[in-house]
Design an enzyme around this catalytic site. Structure first.
Site, PDB file in Angstrom:
ATOM      1  N   GLU A 219       0.824  -1.213   0.000  1.00  0.00           N
ATOM      2  CA  GLU A 219       0.000   0.000   0.000  1.00  0.00           C
ATOM      3  C   GLU A 219       0.859   1.264   0.000  1.00  0.00           C
ATOM      4  OE1 GLU A 219      -2.001   3.353   1.910  1.00  0.00           O
ATOM      5  OE2 GLU A 219      -0.579   2.045   2.933  1.00  0.00           O
TER       6      GLU A 219
ATOM      7  N   HIS B 232      -4.518  -2.023   1.695  1.00  0.00           N
ATOM      8  CA  HIS B 232      -4.129  -1.540   3.025  1.00  0.00           C
ATOM      9  C   HIS B 232      -4.038  -2.715   3.992  1.00  0.00           C
ATOM     10  CE1 HIS B 232      -4.253   1.924   5.980  1.00  0.00           C
ATOM     11  NE2 HIS B 232      -3.765   2.534   4.921  1.00  0.00           N
TER      12      HIS B 232
END
Length: 337
Positions: free
Chosen positions: A10, A306
């Site tokens: 991420e 994420h």
């Protein structure tokens, strides 16, 4: 020494926050290169530096190369000491993200703590205070510790000036299974605003109500003191027996009240339609406490990049593996062992 490339996965500030928290808990030093390497402005911003500084203070740690804009730091943990702490981000940087960095180490520190944080409480690209208080912390309570959070003053971007107070009663984290929401208890929402026209909040409510079809009066307006603004946020809440989900829309220049509300309402409708325990942001936040508890299972909507990046960092420090299991016609099953 664990070496981490902050541009992988991420590629944001979460890599720094989780690495610092895990370092304090496990006692393992680390070095990050290319910190926030995938952001439009790479390197650490003020809120990231404050998070690391907070960790240095609670953990008797040392960090080489720490300054705003740095892309490389080396962190050497010490022993976490419970106590009373006060940290100011200094801008509208997120108090919630600073709290995420130090919360688990203090929970496991063996004594009670009180933390006061000043800065942003409701700002974009970070969980608002209400989400931390009503979505995340209740799951932590089920795992053993008790964390009580209070919002003293709102802090919106760009002014900041918010304040939260957090009391931590530590306890060992125990693994849990969080796969079912339970019965729906309530659907509600608030359009909050400060030092802005009332019409903005009214239009947000109208647009959200049109998309969701909730009972009239389920979403209300809350006007805050002018000195806490300017600022605006729409909060939509679905409370179930075992979990609460909050979806937020942040007011900003160039985005109409109707567009903001429609986007937030569609996200909430998607969560309600699914049967997952955790929405995308709660799933991100549960990985760390579940790993430090030694494992656990929860259901989730489709995992974000994420979440997958957080899982990778957790494995580097703890050796625990997160399995994201896709199940046709059912929520994803997230299992940490």
């Amino acid at each position: 020494m664990i070496i981490i490339d902050g541009s992988e996965g991420e590629g944001g500030g979460q890599v720094v926050r989780n690495s610092v928290a895990l370092s304090l808990v496990t006692g393992q030093p680390f070095r990050i290169v290319n910190a926030r390497g995938k952001r439009s402005k790479p390197g650490l911003m003020r809120q990231h530096v404050t998070a690391v500084e907070a960790a240095l203070q609670i953990g008797g740690a040392r960090c080489d190369g720490l300054f705003v804009g740095t892309s490389e730091i080396e962190f050497h943990p010490g022993r976490v000491t419970p106590g009373d702490y006060h940290f100011a981000v200094g801008t509208a940087g997120s108090t919630g993200l600073v709290l995420q960095t130090i919360l688990l180490p203090l929970i496991l520190a063996g004594g009670p703590s009180r933390v006061v944080l000043e800065g942003g409480t409701h700002n974009m690209l970070a969980p608002p205070f209400d989400f931390i208080d009503r979505c995340f912390l209740p799951v932590v309570h089920r795992m053993g510790p008790t964390v009580t959070a209070r919002l003293v003053r709102h802090g919106f971007y760009p002014r900041g000036g918010g304040r939260i107070e957090v009391d931590i009663a530590p306890a060992p984290l125990r693994p849990i299974e969080a796969t079912e929401r339970g019965a729906l208890r309530a659907l509600s929402g608030e359009a909050r605003f400060a030092s802005l026209p009332f019409d903005i909040a009214a239009r947000e409510i109208k647009a959200a109500q049109k998309t969701l079809g909730w009972d009239e009066g389920a979403i209300v307006v809350r006007q805050l003191p002018d000195e806490q603004g300017p600022g605006n946020i729409l909060l939509l809440e679905a409370e179930y027996e075992h979990v609460t989900e909050i979806v937020s829309g942040f007011g900003k220049l160039g985005v109409s009240a109707e567009s903001l509300a429609k986007t937030a309402a569609q996200r909430m409708a998607g969560y309600i339609e699914s049967t997952a325990f955790a929405g995308p942001y709660l799933a991100d936040q549960l990985l760390l406490p579940f790993a430090l508890a030694g494992g656990g299972t929860f259901t989730s909507v489709k995992p974000s990049q994420h979440a997958r990046t957080a899982a990778d960092i957790i494995t580097r420090f703890t050796g625990r593996i997160t399995n994201f299991g896709e199940r046709p016609g059912a929520p994803w099953l997230v299992d940490i062992r």
